[in-house]
Design a protein around this motif. Sequence first.
Motif, PDB file in Angstrom:
ATOM      1  N   MET A  76       0.809  -1.222   0.000  1.00  0.00           N
ATOM      2  CA  MET A  76       0.000   0.000   0.000  1.00  0.00           C
ATOM      3  C   MET A  76       0.843   1.272   0.000  1.00  0.00           C
ATOM      4  O   MET A  76       0.305   2.360  -0.097  1.00  0.00           O
ATOM      5  CB  MET A  76      -0.921  -0.014   1.214  1.00  0.00           C
ATOM      6  CG  MET A  76      -1.866  -1.192   1.151  1.00  0.00           C
ATOM      7  SD  MET A  76      -3.104  -1.170   2.380  1.00  0.00           S
ATOM      8  CE  MET A  76      -3.898   0.343   2.125  1.00  0.00           C
ATOM      9  N   ASP A  77       2.147   1.136   0.105  1.00  0.00           N
ATOM     10  CA  ASP A  77       3.012   2.308   0.194  1.00  0.00           C
ATOM     11  C   ASP A  77       2.931   3.185  -1.060  1.00  0.00           C
ATOM     12  O   ASP A  77       3.047   4.399  -0.976  1.00  0.00           O
ATOM     13  CB  ASP A  77       4.462   1.879   0.443  1.00  0.00           C
ATOM     14  CG  ASP A  77       5.346   3.051   0.753  1.00  0.00           C
ATOM     15  OD1 ASP A  77       4.988   3.821   1.673  1.00  0.00           O
ATOM     16  OD2 ASP A  77       6.376   3.215   0.082  1.00  0.00           O
ATOM     17  N   CYS A  78       2.702   2.586  -2.227  1.00  0.00           N
ATOM     18  CA  CYS A  78       2.628   3.366  -3.469  1.00  0.00           C
ATOM     19  C   CYS A  78       1.384   4.255  -3.511  1.00  0.00           C
ATOM     20  O   CYS A  78       1.321   5.206  -4.297  1.00  0.00           O
ATOM     21  CB  CYS A  78       2.672   2.445  -4.680  1.00  0.00           C
ATOM     22  SG  CYS A  78       1.294   1.290  -4.738  1.00  0.00           S
ATOM     23  N   ILE A  79       0.389   3.988  -2.678  1.00  0.00           N
ATOM     24  CA  ILE A  79      -0.855   4.761  -2.674  1.00  0.00           C
ATOM     25  C   ILE A  79      -0.776   5.980  -1.761  1.00  0.00           C
ATOM     26  O   ILE A  79      -1.321   7.028  -2.060  1.00  0.00           O
ATOM     27  CB  ILE A  79      -2.053   3.877  -2.245  1.00  0.00           C
ATOM     28  CG1 ILE A  79      -2.182   2.661  -3.156  1.00  0.00           C
ATOM     29  CG2 ILE A  79      -3.343   4.665  -2.207  1.00  0.00           C
ATOM     30  CD1 ILE A  79      -2.471   2.990  -4.603  1.00  0.00           C
ATOM     31  N   ARG A  80      -0.096   5.875  -0.625  1.00  0.00           N
ATOM     32  CA  ARG A  80      -0.069   7.002   0.320  1.00  0.00           C
ATOM     33  C   ARG A  80       0.684   8.185  -0.263  1.00  0.00           C
ATOM     34  O   ARG A  80       1.562   8.045  -1.107  1.00  0.00           O
ATOM     35  CB  ARG A  80       0.505   6.585   1.663  1.00  0.00           C
ATOM     36  CG  ARG A  80       1.967   6.304   1.645  1.00  0.00           C
ATOM     37  CD  ARG A  80       2.472   5.934   3.027  1.00  0.00           C
ATOM     38  NE  ARG A  80       3.896   5.740   2.970  1.00  0.00           N
ATOM     39  CZ  ARG A  80       4.794   6.715   3.073  1.00  0.00           C
ATOM     40  NH1 ARG A  80       4.401   7.942   3.278  1.00  0.00           N
ATOM     41  NH2 ARG A  80       6.076   6.462   2.985  1.00  0.00           N
ATOM     42  N   ALA A  81       0.336   9.386   0.186  1.00  0.00           N
ATOM     43  CA  ALA A  81       0.929  10.622  -0.329  1.00  0.00           C
ATOM     44  C   ALA A  81       2.405  10.702   0.039  1.00  0.00           C
ATOM     45  O   ALA A  81       2.822  10.296   1.121  1.00  0.00           O
ATOM     46  CB  ALA A  81       0.184  11.832   0.229  1.00  0.00           C
ATOM     47  N   ILE A 140      -1.371  14.592   6.642  1.00  0.00           N
ATOM     48  CA  ILE A 140      -2.335  13.596   7.110  1.00  0.00           C
ATOM     49  C   ILE A 140      -2.442  12.422   6.141  1.00  0.00           C
ATOM     50  O   ILE A 140      -2.777  11.311   6.513  1.00  0.00           O
ATOM     51  CB  ILE A 140      -3.723  14.246   7.370  1.00  0.00           C
ATOM     52  CG1 ILE A 140      -4.632  13.316   8.163  1.00  0.00           C
ATOM     53  CG2 ILE A 140      -4.393  14.632   6.062  1.00  0.00           C
ATOM     54  CD1 ILE A 140      -4.291  13.230   9.601  1.00  0.00           C
ATOM     55  N   LEU A 141      -2.113  12.660   4.869  1.00  0.00           N
ATOM     56  CA  LEU A 141      -2.204  11.615   3.850  1.00  0.00           C
ATOM     57  C   LEU A 141      -0.907  10.831   3.690  1.00  0.00           C
ATOM     58  O   LEU A 141      -0.838   9.913   2.877  1.00  0.00           O
ATOM     59  CB  LEU A 141      -2.595  12.235   2.504  1.00  0.00           C
ATOM     60  CG  LEU A 141      -3.959  12.932   2.464  1.00  0.00           C
ATOM     61  CD1 LEU A 141      -4.194  13.555   1.101  1.00  0.00           C
ATOM     62  CD2 LEU A 141      -5.073  11.973   2.820  1.00  0.00           C
ATOM     63  N   GLU A 142       0.120  11.180   4.466  1.00  0.00           N
ATOM     64  CA  GLU A 142       1.403  10.492   4.339  1.00  0.00           C
ATOM     65  C   GLU A 142       1.463   9.187   5.125  1.00  0.00           C
ATOM     66  O   GLU A 142       2.401   8.424   4.984  1.00  0.00           O
ATOM     67  CB  GLU A 142       2.546  11.392   4.823  1.00  0.00           C
ATOM     68  CG  GLU A 142       2.830  12.546   3.890  1.00  0.00           C
ATOM     69  CD  GLU A 142       3.998  13.375   4.369  1.00  0.00           C
ATOM     70  OE1 GLU A 142       5.063  13.280   3.751  1.00  0.00           O
ATOM     71  OE2 GLU A 142       3.836  14.090   5.375  1.00  0.00           O
ATOM     72  N   GLY A 145      -5.092  11.452  -1.876  1.00  0.00           N
ATOM     73  CA  GLY A 145      -5.921  12.577  -2.288  1.00  0.00           C
ATOM     74  C   GLY A 145      -6.663  12.289  -3.580  1.00  0.00           C
ATOM     75  O   GLY A 145      -7.637  12.955  -3.899  1.00  0.00           O
ATOM     76  N   PHE A 146      -6.192  11.297  -4.335  1.00  0.00           N
ATOM     77  CA  PHE A 146      -6.834  10.919  -5.595  1.00  0.00           C
ATOM     78  C   PHE A 146      -7.258   9.453  -5.578  1.00  0.00           C
ATOM     79  O   PHE A 146      -8.267   9.088  -6.136  1.00  0.00           O
ATOM     80  CB  PHE A 146      -5.882  11.142  -6.778  1.00  0.00           C
ATOM     81  CG  PHE A 146      -5.432  12.568  -6.909  1.00  0.00           C
ATOM     82  CD1 PHE A 146      -6.251  13.529  -7.454  1.00  0.00           C
ATOM     83  CD2 PHE A 146      -4.182  12.948  -6.441  1.00  0.00           C
ATOM     84  CE1 PHE A 146      -5.840  14.840  -7.559  1.00  0.00           C
ATOM     85  CE2 PHE A 146      -3.755  14.259  -6.545  1.00  0.00           C
ATOM     86  CZ  PHE A 146      -4.588  15.201  -7.101  1.00  0.00           C
TER      87      PHE A 146
END
Length: 183
Positions: free
Chosen positions: A142-147, A154-156, A172-173
Amino acid sequence: MKFELNAKEFKNAADRAMAVISKKPSLPVLDNLKITSGDGAVIISASNLETFVDITVAAHIIEPGEVYVNKASLVKVYGLSDYITIEANDKIFNVKNGKKCCEVATVKLEKEEYPKAPVIDDNVNRIFKESEKDLINAFISMDCIRAKNSTRPILEGFNINGAEKRITACDGFRLAVKRLNGE
């Protein structure tokens, strides 16, 4: 309070603790370090109410105790080298190295005034019964999805929901949800 320790180790520990303190703290009490001695070690504590740190340094404890010192005042004692003796009470923080001596004022605080780190309940250990390997693989996938951009911190990170046994990430997207227990 009285103890002896290596000056370089004390400086390194104090520097690491001071890195947590904000340049302009929201509360005056957050501009101080808590120095506790006992059980063969000195613990230097600092907080900015989001991050709490306790740095432990081995020391020869002569008399245990606890004092609060302003971070700007503590920098004055950095000029001493080798093995130092620190003696402190509720008014003075005295650092000696042979004939050299440096004194700074301590800060008068009640124990209740200084912020305490949140205590993690034993129930946290029961949230997931997953293997370490499965959890690591879930975070890696899931690391490729987080900001990755710090403009929206907050999205990191990841959202971990123990009740539903899932990990969520968002940039965010895109939104990714990973259910544990093989789902």
